[in-house]
Design an enzyme around this catalytic site. Structure first.
Site, PDB file in Angstrom:
ATOM      1  N   ASN A  10       0.873  -1.183   0.000  1.00  0.00           N
ATOM      2  CA  ASN A  10       0.000   0.000   0.000  1.00  0.00           C
ATOM      3  C   ASN A  10       0.903   1.222   0.000  1.00  0.00           C
ATOM      4  O   ASN A  10       1.526   1.543   1.008  1.00  0.00           O
ATOM      5  CB  ASN A  10      -0.881  -0.029   1.267  1.00  0.00           C
ATOM      6  CG  ASN A  10      -1.669   1.256   1.436  1.00  0.00           C
ATOM      7  OD1 ASN A  10      -1.822   2.035   0.494  1.00  0.00           O
ATOM      8  ND2 ASN A  10      -2.165   1.480   2.644  1.00  0.00           N
ATOM      9  N   TRP A  11       0.965   1.881  -1.134  1.00  0.00           N
ATOM     10  CA  TRP A  11       1.897   3.014  -1.251  1.00  0.00           C
ATOM     11  C   TRP A  11       1.342   4.289  -0.631  1.00  0.00           C
ATOM     12  O   TRP A  11       2.029   5.301  -0.579  1.00  0.00           O
ATOM     13  CB  TRP A  11       2.232   3.263  -2.726  1.00  0.00           C
ATOM     14  CG  TRP A  11       3.063   2.185  -3.365  1.00  0.00           C
ATOM     15  CD1 TRP A  11       3.404   0.966  -2.821  1.00  0.00           C
ATOM     16  CD2 TRP A  11       3.660   2.223  -4.662  1.00  0.00           C
ATOM     17  NE1 TRP A  11       4.165   0.256  -3.717  1.00  0.00           N
ATOM     18  CE2 TRP A  11       4.341   1.009  -4.854  1.00  0.00           C
ATOM     19  CE3 TRP A  11       3.672   3.166  -5.682  1.00  0.00           C
ATOM     20  CZ2 TRP A  11       5.034   0.712  -6.026  1.00  0.00           C
ATOM     21  CZ3 TRP A  11       4.365   2.874  -6.854  1.00  0.00           C
ATOM     22  CH2 TRP A  11       5.038   1.665  -7.015  1.00  0.00           C
ATOM     23  N   LYS A  12       0.083   4.282  -0.232  1.00  0.00           N
ATOM     24  CA  LYS A  12      -0.568   5.448   0.365  1.00  0.00           C
ATOM     25  C   LYS A  12      -0.412   6.664  -0.568  1.00  0.00           C
ATOM     26  O   LYS A  12      -0.375   6.490  -1.779  1.00  0.00           O
ATOM     27  CB  LYS A  12      -0.027   5.720   1.764  1.00  0.00           C
ATOM     28  CG  LYS A  12       0.065   4.437   2.603  1.00  0.00           C
ATOM     29  CD  LYS A  12       0.274   4.701   4.048  1.00  0.00           C
ATOM     30  CE  LYS A  12       0.562   3.403   4.769  1.00  0.00           C
ATOM     31  NZ  LYS A  12       0.319   3.451   6.188  1.00  0.00           N
ATOM     32  N   HIS A  96      -9.322   0.805   4.736  1.00  0.00           N
ATOM     33  CA  HIS A  96      -8.047   0.980   5.442  1.00  0.00           C
ATOM     34  C   HIS A  96      -8.267   1.870   6.663  1.00  0.00           C
ATOM     35  O   HIS A  96      -9.083   2.798   6.625  1.00  0.00           O
ATOM     36  CB  HIS A  96      -7.013   1.603   4.488  1.00  0.00           C
ATOM     37  CG  HIS A  96      -5.627   1.577   5.056  1.00  0.00           C
ATOM     38  ND1 HIS A  96      -5.188   2.536   5.933  1.00  0.00           N
ATOM     39  CD2 HIS A  96      -4.618   0.698   4.896  1.00  0.00           C
ATOM     40  CE1 HIS A  96      -3.937   2.251   6.284  1.00  0.00           C
ATOM     41  NE2 HIS A  96      -3.564   1.132   5.670  1.00  0.00           N
ATOM     42  N   GLU A  98      -6.661   4.275   7.809  1.00  0.00           N
ATOM     43  CA  GLU A  98      -6.480   5.718   7.566  1.00  0.00           C
ATOM     44  C   GLU A  98      -7.741   6.315   6.934  1.00  0.00           C
ATOM     45  O   GLU A  98      -8.074   7.474   7.181  1.00  0.00           O
ATOM     46  CB  GLU A  98      -5.235   5.949   6.694  1.00  0.00           C
ATOM     47  CG  GLU A  98      -3.971   5.733   7.515  1.00  0.00           C
ATOM     48  CD  GLU A  98      -2.758   5.279   6.719  1.00  0.00           C
ATOM     49  OE1 GLU A  98      -2.752   5.397   5.485  1.00  0.00           O
ATOM     50  OE2 GLU A  98      -1.816   4.770   7.360  1.00  0.00           O
ATOM     51  N   GLU A 168      -5.233  -5.446  10.483  1.00  0.00           N
ATOM     52  CA  GLU A 168      -4.228  -4.409  10.692  1.00  0.00           C
ATOM     53  C   GLU A 168      -4.514  -3.673  11.992  1.00  0.00           C
ATOM     54  O   GLU A 168      -5.358  -2.745  12.014  1.00  0.00           O
ATOM     55  CB  GLU A 168      -4.270  -3.405   9.540  1.00  0.00           C
ATOM     56  CG  GLU A 168      -3.972  -4.008   8.186  1.00  0.00           C
ATOM     57  CD  GLU A 168      -3.406  -2.962   7.244  1.00  0.00           C
ATOM     58  OE1 GLU A 168      -2.290  -3.150   6.781  1.00  0.00           O
ATOM     59  OE2 GLU A 168      -4.064  -1.940   7.005  1.00  0.00           O
ATOM     60  N   GLY A 174       2.438   2.083  10.626  1.00  0.00           N
ATOM     61  CA  GLY A 174       3.334   3.227  10.473  1.00  0.00           C
ATOM     62  C   GLY A 174       4.002   3.670  11.766  1.00  0.00           C
ATOM     63  O   GLY A 174       4.565   4.756  11.828  1.00  0.00           O
ATOM     64  N   SER A 214       3.544  -2.358  10.241  1.00  0.00           N
ATOM     65  CA  SER A 214       5.003  -2.302  10.378  1.00  0.00           C
ATOM     66  C   SER A 214       5.698  -3.614  10.021  1.00  0.00           C
ATOM     67  O   SER A 214       6.661  -4.008  10.679  1.00  0.00           O
ATOM     68  CB  SER A 214       5.381  -1.842  11.785  1.00  0.00           C
ATOM     69  OG  SER A 214       4.879  -0.536  12.021  1.00  0.00           O
ATOM     70  N   GLY A 235       2.896  -1.194   4.225  1.00  0.00           N
ATOM     71  CA  GLY A 235       2.888   0.226   3.902  1.00  0.00           C
ATOM     72  C   GLY A 235       4.299   0.720   3.625  1.00  0.00           C
ATOM     73  O   GLY A 235       4.855   0.520   2.543  1.00  0.00           O
ATOM     74  N   GLY A 236       4.910   1.331   4.635  1.00  0.00           N
ATOM     75  CA  GLY A 236       6.222   1.978   4.479  1.00  0.00           C
ATOM     76  C   GLY A 236       7.265   1.116   3.769  1.00  0.00           C
ATOM     77  O   GLY A 236       7.955   1.595   2.857  1.00  0.00           O
TER      78      GLY A 236
HETATM   79  C1  PEP Z   1      -0.621  -0.116   5.815  1.00  0.00           C
HETATM   80  O1  PEP Z   1      -0.600   0.981   5.301  1.00  0.00           O
HETATM   81  O2  PEP Z   1      -1.559  -0.894   5.562  1.00  0.00           O
HETATM   82  C2  PEP Z   1       0.458  -0.498   6.733  1.00  0.00           C
HETATM   83  C3  PEP Z   1       0.382  -1.658   7.316  1.00  0.00           C
HETATM   84  O3  PEP Z   1       1.472   0.414   6.904  1.00  0.00           O
HETATM   85  P1  PEP Z   1       2.899   0.134   7.598  1.00  0.00           P
HETATM   86  O4  PEP Z   1       3.428  -1.159   7.001  1.00  0.00           O
HETATM   87  O5  PEP Z   1       3.736   1.306   7.254  1.00  0.00           O
HETATM   88  O6  PEP Z   1       2.664  -0.024   9.058  1.00  0.00           O
END
Ligand code: PEP
Length: 253
Positions: A10-12, A96, A98, A168, A174, A214, A235-236
């Site tokens: 997920n590049w956000k 998600h 966010e 999640e 994040g 994470s 994500g990151g």
């Molecule tokens: C996500 O955006 O779904 C996520 C899990 O982010 P991160 O891996 O950065 O925690």
């Protein structure tokens, strides 16, 4: 039953169309030939056409980060399933945290989006997970159960098999804090039993449940080795080619 591992990035709100092409070019060599794992990247909407071109003929699929429940109409800023499928996109993240936190997404809108995605020929990755406050108040199971029942409970047996669930925990997204493999497995097993109660054991055994929060190359193997963890929503670390490569490699072993 062995479920095929699935690693989704997920590049956000990161990467312009040109930067997207660069990142896919860097990733495609790193995941080339890893046939046992499904690999997906979800860039921003504006980068999807270029992403589709860059990923054509590679082992990388391209998905969207959201989808609206109507096909068209007065919904400024939204994108519908036909707009995505016309590009060749066949997957979309829904619900998600966010979106829930910052954009008033509710279980009801998650359900509407999920149904529209399925009807429109998209494979949704539907996200659930508790906040830190809810975990500390011992509400993790009831929150996830409510998100499952209100977000997915009214789907048909046929529909539920076309989607992926992502557990999640919000406190792990994040933040650099990851759920321990035991904490994650406990909630994945809970989701698997909700699937079983609602749709039967055969279907519960087939639906993939990803962990997100994470995930990095160094913690992926332990998380992915848990019985009910069938991959990761990343994500990151999905923006860093070596990290993403390490996570895909961990899914393979
Ligand atoms: C996500 O955006 O779904 C996520 C899990 O982010 P991160 O891996 O950065 O925690």
């Amino acid at each position: 039953m062995a479920r095929r591992q699935f690693i989704a990035g997920n590049w956000k709100m990161n990467k312009t169309p040109n930067e997207t092409v660069e990142l896919i070019n860097a990733l495609k060599e790193k995941v080339a030939g890893i046939n046992e794992v499904d690999v997906l990247v979800c860039p921003p909407f504006t980068a999807l056409p270029k992403a589709m071109d860059a990923a054509a003929g590679t082992d990388i699929d391209v998905g969207a980060q959201n989808v609206h429940w109507e096909e068209s109409g007065a919904f400024t800023g939204e994108i519908s399933a036909p707009m995505l499928t016309e590009l060749g996109v066949n997957c979309a993240i829904v619900g998600h945290s966010e979106r829930r936190q910052y954009f008033a997404e509710t279980d009801e809108t998650v359900n509407n989006r999920t149904k529209a995605a399925l009807e429109g020929g998209l494979h949704p990755i539907v996200c659930v997970g508790e906040s830190l406050e809810q975990r500390e108040a011992d509400q993790t199971t009831s929150v996830v159960k409510r998100q499952f029942e209100n977000g997915l409970g009214n789907l048909s047996a046929d529909e539920i098999q076309q989607l992926t669930i992502a557990y999640e925990p919000v406190w792990a997204i994040g933040t650099g804090k990851t759920a321990t493999p035991d904490q994650a497995q406990e909630m994945h097993a809970c989701l698997r039993s909700l699937l079983e109660e609602n749709y039967g054991a055969g279907i519960a055994d087939k639906v993939r449940i990803l962990y997100g929060g994470s995930v990095k190359s160094k913690n992926a193997a332990e998380l992915l080795s848990q019985q009910d963890i069938d991959g990761a929503l990343v994500g990151g670390a999905s923006l860093k080619p070596e990290e993403f490569e390490g996570i895909v490699a961990a899914a393979r072993s």
